[in-house]
Design a protein around this motif. Structure first.
Motif, mmCIF file in Angstrom:
data_model
loop_
_atom_site.group_PDB
_atom_site.id
_atom_site.type_symbol
_atom_site.label_atom_id
_atom_site.label_comp_id
_atom_site.label_asym_id
_atom_site.label_seq_id
_atom_site.Cartn_x
_atom_site.Cartn_y
_atom_site.Cartn_z
ATOM 1 N N HIS A 202 0.851 -1.190 0.000
ATOM 2 C CA HIS A 202 0.000 0.000 0.000
ATOM 3 C C HIS A 202 0.883 1.236 0.000
ATOM 4 C CE1 HIS A 202 0.789 -0.867 4.300
ATOM 5 N NE2 HIS A 202 0.981 0.448 4.345
ATOM 6 N N ALA A 203 0.286 2.374 -0.345
ATOM 7 C CA ALA A 203 1.004 3.652 -0.325
ATOM 8 C C ALA A 203 0.465 4.512 0.801
ATOM 9 C CB ALA A 203 0.827 4.371 -1.662
ATOM 10 N N LEU A 204 1.346 5.285 1.405
ATOM 11 C CA LEU A 204 0.947 6.224 2.446
ATOM 12 C C LEU A 204 1.488 7.596 2.059
ATOM 13 C CD1 LEU A 204 -0.600 6.087 5.152
ATOM 14 C CD2 LEU A 204 1.634 6.062 6.285
ATOM 15 N N ALA A 205 0.583 8.554 1.870
ATOM 16 C CA ALA A 205 0.965 9.883 1.396
ATOM 17 C C ALA A 205 0.608 10.933 2.443
ATOM 18 C CB ALA A 205 0.262 10.198 0.077
ATOM 19 N N PHE A 206 1.527 11.861 2.638
ATOM 20 C CA PHE A 206 1.316 12.941 3.602
ATOM 21 C C PHE A 206 1.244 14.279 2.878
ATOM 22 C CE2 PHE A 206 3.721 9.603 5.726
ATOM 23 C CZ PHE A 206 2.961 9.380 6.869
ATOM 24 N N GLU A 207 0.112 14.950 2.983
ATOM 25 C CA GLU A 207 -0.046 16.332 2.524
ATOM 26 C C GLU A 207 0.413 16.543 1.082
ATOM 27 O OE1 GLU A 207 0.231 18.785 6.655
ATOM 28 O OE2 GLU A 207 2.151 18.166 5.791
ATOM 29 N N GLN A 208 0.135 15.561 0.221
ATOM 30 C CA GLN A 208 0.521 15.689 -1.181
ATOM 31 C C GLN A 208 -0.452 16.562 -1.968
ATOM 32 O OE1 GLN A 208 3.499 14.094 -2.737
ATOM 33 N NE2 GLN A 208 3.805 14.430 -0.542
ATOM 34 N N ILE A 209 -1.728 16.492 -1.632
ATOM 35 C CA ILE A 209 -2.770 17.259 -2.324
ATOM 36 C C ILE A 209 -3.321 18.362 -1.424
ATOM 37 C CG2 ILE A 209 -5.000 17.144 -3.483
ATOM 38 C CD1 ILE A 209 -2.832 15.720 -5.009
ATOM 39 N N LEU A 210 -3.494 18.056 -0.150
ATOM 40 C CA LEU A 210 -4.038 19.009 0.826
ATOM 41 C C LEU A 210 -3.173 19.006 2.088
ATOM 42 C CD1 LEU A 210 -7.867 18.234 0.711
ATOM 43 C CD2 LEU A 210 -6.758 20.303 -0.140
ATOM 44 N N MET A 211 -2.874 20.177 2.598
ATOM 45 C CA MET A 211 -2.164 20.247 3.868
ATOM 46 C C MET A 211 -3.051 19.674 4.977
ATOM 47 S SD MET A 211 0.794 21.307 3.209
ATOM 48 C CE MET A 211 1.414 21.577 4.873
ATOM 49 N N GLY A 212 -2.423 18.938 5.881
ATOM 50 C CA GLY A 212 -3.142 18.347 6.992
ATOM 51 C C GLY A 212 -3.790 17.015 6.673
ATOM 52 N N GLU A 213 -3.595 16.497 5.450
ATOM 53 C CA GLU A 213 -4.270 15.256 5.057
ATOM 54 C C GLU A 213 -3.282 14.109 4.958
ATOM 55 O OE1 GLU A 213 -7.670 14.643 1.943
ATOM 56 O OE2 GLU A 213 -5.778 14.314 0.880
ATOM 57 N N ILE A 214 -3.704 12.951 5.448
ATOM 58 C CA ILE A 214 -2.986 11.701 5.252
ATOM 59 C C ILE A 214 -3.876 10.799 4.410
ATOM 60 C CG2 ILE A 214 -3.876 10.763 7.445
ATOM 61 C CD1 ILE A 214 -1.308 9.135 7.666
ATOM 62 N N ALA A 215 -3.280 10.074 3.465
ATOM 63 C CA ALA A 215 -4.068 9.211 2.580
ATOM 64 C C ALA A 215 -3.339 7.899 2.355
ATOM 65 C CB ALA A 215 -4.335 9.906 1.245
ATOM 66 N N LEU A 216 -4.107 6.833 2.371
ATOM 67 C CA LEU A 216 -3.565 5.504 2.101
ATOM 68 C C LEU A 216 -4.200 4.971 0.833
ATOM 69 C CD1 LEU A 216 -2.687 2.733 4.556
ATOM 70 C CD2 LEU A 216 -4.217 2.138 2.679
ATOM 71 N N GLY A 217 -3.389 4.441 -0.073
ATOM 72 C CA GLY A 217 -3.888 3.948 -1.349
ATOM 73 C C GLY A 217 -3.517 2.499 -1.599
ATOM 74 N N VAL A 218 -4.456 1.762 -2.189
ATOM 75 C CA VAL A 218 -4.243 0.368 -2.578
ATOM 76 C C VAL A 218 -4.730 0.210 -4.010
ATOM 77 C CG1 VAL A 218 -4.756 -2.048 -2.085
ATOM 78 C CG2 VAL A 218 -4.566 -0.413 -0.205
ATOM 79 N N ALA A 219 -3.934 -0.410 -4.844
ATOM 80 C CA ALA A 219 -4.285 -0.564 -6.256
ATOM 81 C C ALA A 219 -5.261 -1.710 -6.455
ATOM 82 C CB ALA A 219 -3.034 -0.791 -7.097
ATOM 83 N N ILE A 220 -6.024 -1.607 -7.535
ATOM 84 C CA ILE A 220 -6.955 -2.651 -7.974
ATOM 85 C C ILE A 220 -6.511 -3.104 -9.357
ATOM 86 C CG2 ILE A 220 -9.343 -3.164 -8.605
ATOM 87 C CD1 ILE A 220 -10.168 -0.952 -6.621
ATOM 88 N N ALA A 221 -6.378 -4.414 -9.534
ATOM 89 C CA ALA A 221 -5.892 -4.964 -10.790
ATOM 90 C C ALA A 221 -7.025 -5.585 -11.592
ATOM 91 C CB ALA A 221 -4.814 -6.004 -10.533
ATOM 92 N N ASP A 222 -6.823 -5.646 -12.917
ATOM 93 C CA ASP A 222 -7.765 -6.352 -13.778
ATOM 94 C C ASP A 222 -7.376 -7.835 -13.813
ATOM 95 O OD1 ASP A 222 -5.621 -6.664 -15.515
ATOM 96 O OD2 ASP A 222 -6.365 -5.234 -17.011
ATOM 97 N N PRO A 223 -8.135 -8.678 -14.528
ATOM 98 C CA PRO A 223 -7.815 -10.115 -14.533
ATOM 99 C C PRO A 223 -6.421 -10.449 -15.060
ATOM 100 C CG PRO A 223 -10.057 -9.782 -15.280
ATOM 101 C CD PRO A 223 -9.441 -8.419 -15.160
ATOM 102 N N ALA A 224 -5.839 -9.539 -15.853
ATOM 103 C CA ALA A 224 -4.498 -9.771 -16.379
ATOM 104 C C ALA A 224 -3.414 -9.272 -15.435
ATOM 105 C CB ALA A 224 -4.347 -9.093 -17.738
#
Length: 262
Positions: A202-224
């Motif tokens: 997973h990814a953990l991003a700090f204040e990349q888009i908005l100050m004061g925001e933390i965001a965690l991202g997980v990718a979704i894959a297709d069948p391939a």
């Protein structure tokens, strides 16, 4: 622009199936993507590279079809309701978005923070589902809003599933601008984040888009196994310690992404 200059020279002139008039009409609609107010005919013509006369004809046609309307003060044009019909059709006919509905709702109920589904579109991640928390700004509630792939948790998660040569191509072509004082714009720093995603899942991003925001991202894959989308969970740094946020959110987001991928 000179009246003798070719219009839309990049519209695949050697493609016999390409309809130039339709291409121009779509360019007129695309002119509103970055607009902050109604656009005049002159502004539409300048944004699309067509003559004012051509812009007038296209705008008239789109108004008749319900895709554009006159601004209330009569000084420009705005997208009209028929555009939402197309948005609705896209969302309801997209199998990934339909499949994601239940897992995203369950994730939102559990984490009680903002949960987004974004679709991978090269240089941008486009929000297709947005489940809000108790504190949001207007743009953060809109489906269709997009953010740069290079500086978002979902973008880093998506790039982590791509081969290195594709990552390099994406970064080389990106228009890297700092959206906050902490936005990463150095390719090597972004590659370091991608390496962490490959390690952690997973990814953990700090204040990349908005100050004061933390965001965690997980990718979704297709069948391939190709990345097609990402789940973002966003919260306030005033309410979460980063490692606690990771510990609490990462397994739940990964579970939701796996359910959608299946």
């Amino acid at each position: 622009m000179s009246s003798a200059a070719p219009e839309f020279a990049d519209e695949l002139p050697d493609d016999p199936l390409f309809v130039q008039a339709l291409g121009r009409a779509m360019r007129v609609m695309e002119a509103f993507q970055k607009a902050e107010r109604p656009l005049s005919l002159a502004e539409i013509a300048a944004a699309t590279g067509i003559t004012r006369s051509a812009a007038q004809r296209i705008v008239h046609t789109l108004r008749k079809l319900g895709y554009l309307r006159m601004a209330p003060d009569g000084r420009g044009f705005l997208p009209d309701l028929a555009v939402l019909n197309l948005t609705y059709d896209y969302l309801r006919l997209n199998p990934l978005i339909r499949r994601a509905s239940a897992p995203l709702l369950e994730l939102r109920r559990t984490v009680r923070e903002r949960v987004d589904l974004s679709l991978f579109d090269g240089q941008r991640m486009v929000y297709a589902s947005r489940l809000q928390s108790k504190r949001e700004m207007f743009f953060a509630t809109l489906v269709g809003h997009s953010v740069p792939t290079y500086c978002t948790s979902g973008g880093w998660a998506v790039m982590a599933m791509l081969p290195d040569d594709e990552v390099d191509q994406l970064l080389a072509a990106a228009d890297m601008r700092a959206l906050t004082p902490r936005t990463l714009t150095d390719p090597d720093a972004i590659r370091a984040q991608i390496a962490l995603v490959r390690q952690n899942g997973h990814a953990l991003a700090f204040e990349q888009i908005l100050m004061g925001e933390i965001a965690l991202g997980v990718a979704i894959a297709d069948p391939a196994g190709r990345p097609v989308a990402a789940i973002h969970v966003a919260a306030s740094l005033a309410e979460w310690e980063p490692e606690e946020f990771r510990r609490r959110i990462a397994p739940l987001a990964a579970e939701a992404a796996l359910a959608i991928s299946r």
